[in-house]
Design a protein around this motif. Sequence first.
Motif, short mmCIF file in Angstrom:
data_model
loop_
_atom_site.label_atom_id
_atom_site.label_comp_id
_atom_site.label_asym_id
_atom_site.label_seq_id
_atom_site.Cartn_x
_atom_site.Cartn_y
_atom_site.Cartn_z
N ILE A 51 2.61 -8.95 -6.27
CA ILE A 51 3.92 -8.59 -5.73
C ILE A 51 4.09 -9.38 -4.43
CG2 ILE A 51 5.42 -6.74 -4.91
CD1 ILE A 51 3.72 -4.80 -6.59
N ARG A 52 4.89 -10.43 -4.48
CA ARG A 52 5.01 -11.35 -3.34
C ARG A 52 6.35 -11.24 -2.62
NH1 ARG A 52 0.40 -14.70 -3.10
NH2 ARG A 52 -1.11 -13.47 -4.26
N ASP A 53 7.34 -10.61 -3.24
CA ASP A 53 8.62 -10.42 -2.58
C ASP A 53 8.48 -9.30 -1.55
OD1 ASP A 53 11.70 -10.74 -2.59
OD2 ASP A 53 11.38 -8.57 -2.84
N ASP A 54 8.87 -9.57 -0.30
CA ASP A 54 8.67 -8.60 0.78
C ASP A 54 9.32 -7.25 0.48
OD1 ASP A 54 7.55 -10.83 1.95
OD2 ASP A 54 8.75 -10.74 3.78
N ASP A 55 10.58 -7.26 0.07
CA ASP A 55 11.28 -6.01 -0.20
C ASP A 55 10.63 -5.24 -1.35
OD1 ASP A 55 13.10 -6.41 1.86
OD2 ASP A 55 14.56 -7.40 0.55
N ALA A 56 10.26 -5.94 -2.39
CA ALA A 56 9.61 -5.28 -3.53
C ALA A 56 8.25 -4.71 -3.12
CB ALA A 56 9.43 -6.26 -4.69
N LEU A 57 7.53 -5.43 -2.29
CA LEU A 57 6.22 -4.97 -1.83
C LEU A 57 6.38 -3.71 -0.98
CD1 LEU A 57 3.20 -5.50 -1.83
CD2 LEU A 57 3.53 -7.17 -0.01
N ILE A 58 7.32 -3.73 -0.04
CA ILE A 58 7.56 -2.55 0.81
C ILE A 58 7.97 -1.37 -0.05
CG2 ILE A 58 9.09 -1.59 2.58
CD1 ILE A 58 9.13 -4.51 3.78
N HIS A 59 8.88 -1.59 -0.98
CA HIS A 59 9.35 -0.51 -1.86
C HIS A 59 8.18 0.08 -2.66
CE1 HIS A 59 11.89 1.73 -4.61
NE2 HIS A 59 11.21 1.20 -5.61
N THR A 60 7.33 -0.76 -3.20
CA THR A 60 6.20 -0.30 -4.01
C THR A 60 5.21 0.50 -3.16
OG1 THR A 60 6.45 -2.20 -5.48
CG2 THR A 60 4.35 -1.03 -5.56
N ILE A 61 4.93 0.03 -1.96
CA ILE A 61 4.00 0.72 -1.07
C ILE A 61 4.54 2.11 -0.71
CG2 ILE A 61 2.96 0.69 1.24
CD1 ILE A 61 3.16 -2.46 0.98
N VAL A 62 5.80 2.16 -0.29
CA VAL A 62 6.39 3.44 0.13
C VAL A 62 6.48 4.40 -1.05
CG1 VAL A 62 8.50 4.52 1.02
CG2 VAL A 62 7.62 2.43 2.08
N LYS A 63 6.90 3.90 -2.20
CA LYS A 63 7.03 4.75 -3.39
C LYS A 63 5.66 5.29 -3.82
CE LYS A 63 8.67 4.62 -8.15
NZ LYS A 63 9.24 3.78 -9.20
N THR A 64 4.65 4.45 -3.81
CA THR A 64 3.30 4.89 -4.20
C THR A 64 2.76 5.88 -3.19
OG1 THR A 64 2.90 2.77 -5.28
CG2 THR A 64 0.97 4.11 -4.75
N ASN A 65 3.00 5.64 -1.90
CA ASN A 65 2.54 6.57 -0.87
C ASN A 65 3.16 7.94 -1.06
OD1 ASN A 65 1.19 7.17 1.74
ND2 ASN A 65 3.31 7.45 2.39
N ARG A 66 4.46 7.97 -1.36
CA ARG A 66 5.14 9.26 -1.58
C ARG A 66 4.57 9.98 -2.80
NH1 ARG A 66 11.10 6.96 -0.34
NH2 ARG A 66 10.98 7.17 1.92
#
Length: 80
Positions: A51-66
Motif C-alpha cells: 500500500i503505497r498511496d498515502d491516503d490509502a495507507l492512512i485509511h487502512t491504518i486507522v480502519k484496522t486500528n479501530r
Amino acid sequence: MPAAYEPIEPEELERLQTIFETARYIACMSRHDPAAERLAAMTIRFYQLGIRDDDALIHTIVKTNRALRPSGREQVADLA
C-alpha cells in the motif's frame, strides 16, 4: 509488487513517519500511548505489503486500528 522485506530507504522512512503521525492524530492517540507502537508497526507492515498511496495507507491504518480497539463497553466491563 515489492518484496515484503526490502530495506526501507531514508526518504521512505521520513514519509512513513509523516503517515504514522497523521494516522495517530486521526486516531486521537498520544505518542506515549502503548497502542501507538502497534500503529507504527501497522504503518510499516502495510507499506511493505504494497500500500503505497498515502491516503490509502492512512485509511487502512486507522480502519484496522479501530477494528482492533476494544469498544467502550468492553473497556467499562474490564474496569468492573
